[in-house]
Motif scaffolding. Structure first.
Motif, PDB file in Angstrom:
ATOM      1  N   SER B  65      37.873  30.007  40.263  1.00 38.36           N
ATOM      2  CA  SER B  65      37.182  31.200  40.748  1.00 38.36           C
ATOM      3  C   SER B  65      37.230  32.321  39.725  1.00 38.36           C
ATOM      4  CB  SER B  65      37.821  31.681  42.058  1.00 38.36           C
ATOM      5  OG  SER B  65      37.251  32.898  42.490  1.00 38.36           O
ATOM      6  N   SER B  67      35.861  36.168  40.279  1.00 36.31           N
ATOM      7  CA  SER B  67      35.166  36.974  41.288  1.00 36.31           C
ATOM      8  C   SER B  67      35.397  38.463  41.068  1.00 36.31           C
ATOM      9  CB  SER B  67      35.626  36.557  42.684  1.00 36.31           C
ATOM     10  OG  SER B  67      37.013  36.736  42.829  1.00 36.31           O
ATOM     11  N   PRO B  72      32.508  40.994  47.518  1.00 39.39           N
ATOM     12  CA  PRO B  72      32.490  39.527  47.624  1.00 39.39           C
ATOM     13  C   PRO B  72      31.523  38.922  46.616  1.00 39.39           C
ATOM     14  CG  PRO B  72      31.281  40.514  49.441  1.00 39.39           C
ATOM     15  CD  PRO B  72      31.897  41.655  48.675  1.00 39.39           C
ATOM     16  N   GLY B  73      31.632  37.642  46.423  1.00 42.34           N
ATOM     17  CA  GLY B  73      30.736  36.944  45.505  1.00 42.34           C
ATOM     18  C   GLY B  73      31.469  36.406  44.304  1.00 42.34           C
ATOM     19  N   VAL B  74      30.722  36.072  43.282  1.00 40.43           N
ATOM     20  CA  VAL B  74      31.300  35.536  42.055  1.00 40.43           C
ATOM     21  C   VAL B  74      30.798  36.348  40.865  1.00 40.43           C
ATOM     22  CG1 VAL B  74      31.536  33.177  42.924  1.00 40.43           C
ATOM     23  CG2 VAL B  74      29.439  33.854  41.748  1.00 40.43           C
ATOM     24  N   ASN B 141      38.842  39.010  39.275  1.00 39.77           N
ATOM     25  CA  ASN B 141      39.888  38.160  39.844  1.00 39.77           C
ATOM     26  C   ASN B 141      39.646  36.737  39.353  1.00 39.77           C
ATOM     27  OD1 ASN B 141      41.275  39.966  41.739  1.00 39.77           O
ATOM     28  ND2 ASN B 141      39.346  39.967  42.888  1.00 39.77           N
ATOM     29  N   PHE B 142      40.705  36.032  39.030  1.00 38.43           N
ATOM     30  CA  PHE B 142      40.514  34.622  38.700  1.00 38.43           C
ATOM     31  C   PHE B 142      41.567  33.774  39.390  1.00 38.43           C
ATOM     32  CE2 PHE B 142      43.510  36.037  35.457  1.00 38.43           C
ATOM     33  CZ  PHE B 142      44.435  35.018  35.397  1.00 38.43           C
TER      34      PHE B 142
END
Lengths: 155, 149
Positions: B65, B67, B72-74, B141-142
């Motif tokens: 991920s 993000s 929200p989302g990517v 964020n990963f």
């Protein structure tokens, strides 16, 4: 094999008679016993092959509030394709799949689409075995809460 | 004498059987552990995380991920992930990750790197934003998953 139990009696002929009976039975029974053994052999259960994961379909419905999101986790038991189908929705919503947050709940998304209700998967992506989550979220367009339903197909 | 022969035959038959014990199915996924590394990576930044490999087998590194921090989302971006050996200072404190293999990738739910690593306790996984064109344009964020024996 009870015939092989010799019982000494006071009658001298009894032992000889029973002994003959034993060997008469013994001369026949070995073949019977061998046949039984032979039939017992060869019936070993073949090694079972490692079980493959059965495809699983999970249904989930919920409500997304304006500016909000809703998520649910699921487990993929083997590598394969994860397919997410938004089957019902009152609006176009963000739809994503990712990994559950380590703490605090929610979802860290890896794949997302803007989705309207359809019968075919909006997301179809390869995934390793493990814990995953699906998230439905407002794209910034909702004025009121909307309900949705979706289907998760995975190994 | 005949009784002894009978016993001998039966004994040989018994020993003939017994080889039918089903072999245990070989496991396709021997004991493996998955470690998660979740953090925030800034533009042009790199981060690493130590991990250990307990036995021979395939070690997988997966950027699952990437993000946004506050929505929200990517994040659509390509970053570099890799693995290597930790670097320690004289005091034995881990201060870096000397990379042995890297790849540039976008998030996926399937591992991007699969390599056979010998058992050791000084491995590290790394993520780095290295490309100004296709890399990060905002902090992200990963989530990295490392699955190993």
């Amino acid at each position: 094999m009870s015939a092989a139990t010799f019982t000494d009696t006071r009658h001298g002929g009894a032992k000889t008679r029973r002994s003959k009976t034993f060997w008469l039975r013994a001369s026949v029974s070995p073949w019977l016993v061998m046949a039984l053994f032979a039939s017992a052999c060869g019936n070993g259960t073949a090694p079972t092959t490692p079980s493959t994961s059965t495809p699983t379909s999970e249904n989930w419905s919920g409500v997304v509030a304006p500016g909000g999101q809703s998520s649910r986790s699921f487990t993929v038991n083997a590598s394969g394709t994860v397919a997410i189908t938004l089957t019902a929705s009152g609006a176009t919503l963000g739809l994503g799949v990712g990994v559950p947050r380590v703490t605090g709940g929610g979802c860290r998304l890896g794949v997302t689409v803007n989705a309207s209700a359809a019968s075919n998967p909006q997301i179809s992506t390869p995934a390793d075995a493990g814990q995953y989550c699906v998230q439905v979220y407002d794209l910034g367009t909702l004025q009121d809460p909307v309900g949705f339903a979706l289907k998760i197909d995975h190994p | 004498m005949r009784f002894a022969v009978l016993i001998l035959i039966l004994a040989s038959l018994c020993s003939a059987c017994g080889g039918d014990t089903p072999a245990s199915p070989s496991s396709t996924t021997p004991g493996r552990a998955t470690e998660r590394f979740d953090d925030i990576i800034n533009v042009r930044e790199s981060k690493f995380f130590p991990f250990s490999v307990g036995s021979n087998g395939t070690t997988s590194v997966n950027l699952a991920s990437l993000s946004p921090i506050s929505r929200p989302g990517v994040i659509v971006a390509t970053v570099e992930i890799g693995w290597g050996k930790t670097v320690k200072d004289d005091a034995g404190t881990v201060i870096g990750c000397s990379l042995a293999k890297v790849t540039q990738t976008t998030p996926s739910l399937a591992a991007q790197m699969n390599d056979t690593l010998p058992p050791a306790s000084d491995y590290c996984a790394n993520i780095a934003d290295v490309d100004r064109v296709i890399g990060l344009r905002e902090p992200a964020n990963f989530s990295i998953r490392v699955t190993h024996p």
